[in-house]
Design a protein around this motif. Structure first.
Motif, PDB file in Angstrom:
ATOM      1  N   LEU A 123       0.834  -1.209   0.000  1.00 24.19           N
ATOM      2  CA  LEU A 123       0.000   0.000   0.000  1.00 24.19           C
ATOM      3  C   LEU A 123       0.867   1.256   0.000  1.00 24.19           C
ATOM      4  O   LEU A 123       0.571   2.216  -0.719  1.00 24.19           O
ATOM      5  CB  LEU A 123      -0.932   0.000   1.212  1.00 24.19           C
ATOM      6  CG  LEU A 123      -2.031  -1.061   1.214  1.00 24.19           C
ATOM      7  CD1 LEU A 123      -2.747  -1.099   2.562  1.00 24.19           C
ATOM      8  CD2 LEU A 123      -3.008  -0.829   0.090  1.00 24.19           C
ATOM      9  N   VAL A 127       1.150   4.471  -2.772  1.00 21.06           N
ATOM     10  CA  VAL A 127       0.813   5.843  -2.397  1.00 21.06           C
ATOM     11  C   VAL A 127       1.995   6.805  -2.525  1.00 21.06           C
ATOM     12  O   VAL A 127       1.853   7.902  -3.054  1.00 21.06           O
ATOM     13  CB  VAL A 127       0.248   5.887  -0.954  1.00 21.06           C
ATOM     14  CG1 VAL A 127       0.093   7.306  -0.462  1.00 21.06           C
ATOM     15  CG2 VAL A 127      -1.068   5.141  -0.882  1.00 21.06           C
ATOM     16  N   HIS A 130       5.450   7.637  -7.360  1.00 23.42           N
ATOM     17  CA  HIS A 130       4.645   8.087  -8.504  1.00 23.42           C
ATOM     18  C   HIS A 130       4.840   7.084  -9.635  1.00 23.42           C
ATOM     19  O   HIS A 130       5.946   6.923 -10.139  1.00 23.42           O
ATOM     20  CB  HIS A 130       5.058   9.488  -8.936  1.00 23.42           C
ATOM     21  CG  HIS A 130       4.728  10.537  -7.922  1.00 23.42           C
ATOM     22  ND1 HIS A 130       4.859  11.877  -8.170  1.00 23.42           N
ATOM     23  CD2 HIS A 130       4.254  10.476  -6.652  1.00 23.42           C
ATOM     24  CE1 HIS A 130       4.491  12.567  -7.108  1.00 23.42           C
ATOM     25  NE2 HIS A 130       4.137  11.734  -6.173  1.00 23.42           N
TER      26      HIS A 130
END
Length: 152
Positions: A123, A127, A130
């Motif tokens: 996760l 996040v 990029h």
């Protein structure tokens, strides 16, 4: 070791971490990147001993530690990372330098993460990095890593 010695070790590790962060920002190369990743790993270890702090709740740390472990144990960093000035490319970024890693390398690094942090790491990578198709810019995580550390 005693508490005073543990704190001195943590202080030295923090100084090295910030020196290498500066080197990566001012004159980045593949050696400063790997050294910075190693320094972040070492700082976490030293702070766990000195102050019982653990940066695994910092998403940038989890994501970058995953890459550090992969590069440390499986893949020579020099051949899979490119440092690219952002100017002149049709890409939107908030930093002047992109630090690009193949997306399949990041995915392999996450897949090889063992233990209780694997899903959090997956996760975090989604996040704080990029993602641009086949490449991932890790520089935003490098840039933002130190921010939560200064308030710890």
């Amino acid at each position: 070791m005693n508490k005073e010695s543990d704190l001195a070790n943590a202080s030295n590790a923090a100084e090295r971490f910030f020196r290498l962060y500066r080197s990566h920002c001012v004159s980045p190369d593949l050696d400063t990147l790997f050294s910075f990743l190693e320094a972040a790993h070492s700082l976490n270890d030293r702070l766990q001993i000195a102050n019982e702090l653990d940066f695994f709740d910092v998403p940038e740390f989890s994501a970058l530690k995953c890459l550090r472990n992969f590069f440390h144990h499986h893949q020579e960093l020099r051949h899979v990372v490119r440092l690219v000035p952002a100017g002149g490319y049709p890409i939107v970024t908030d930093l002047m330098t992109l630090c690009l890693v193949s997306s399949d390398i990041v995915e392999r690094a996450v897949d090889e993460t063992r233990g209780r942090h694997k899903e959090e790491t997956r996760l975090a990578c989604g996040v704080v990095f990029h993602w641009y198709g086949t490449v991932v810019n890790i520089n935003p995580a490098l840039f933002n890593l130190w921010c939560p550390l200064t308030s710890a």
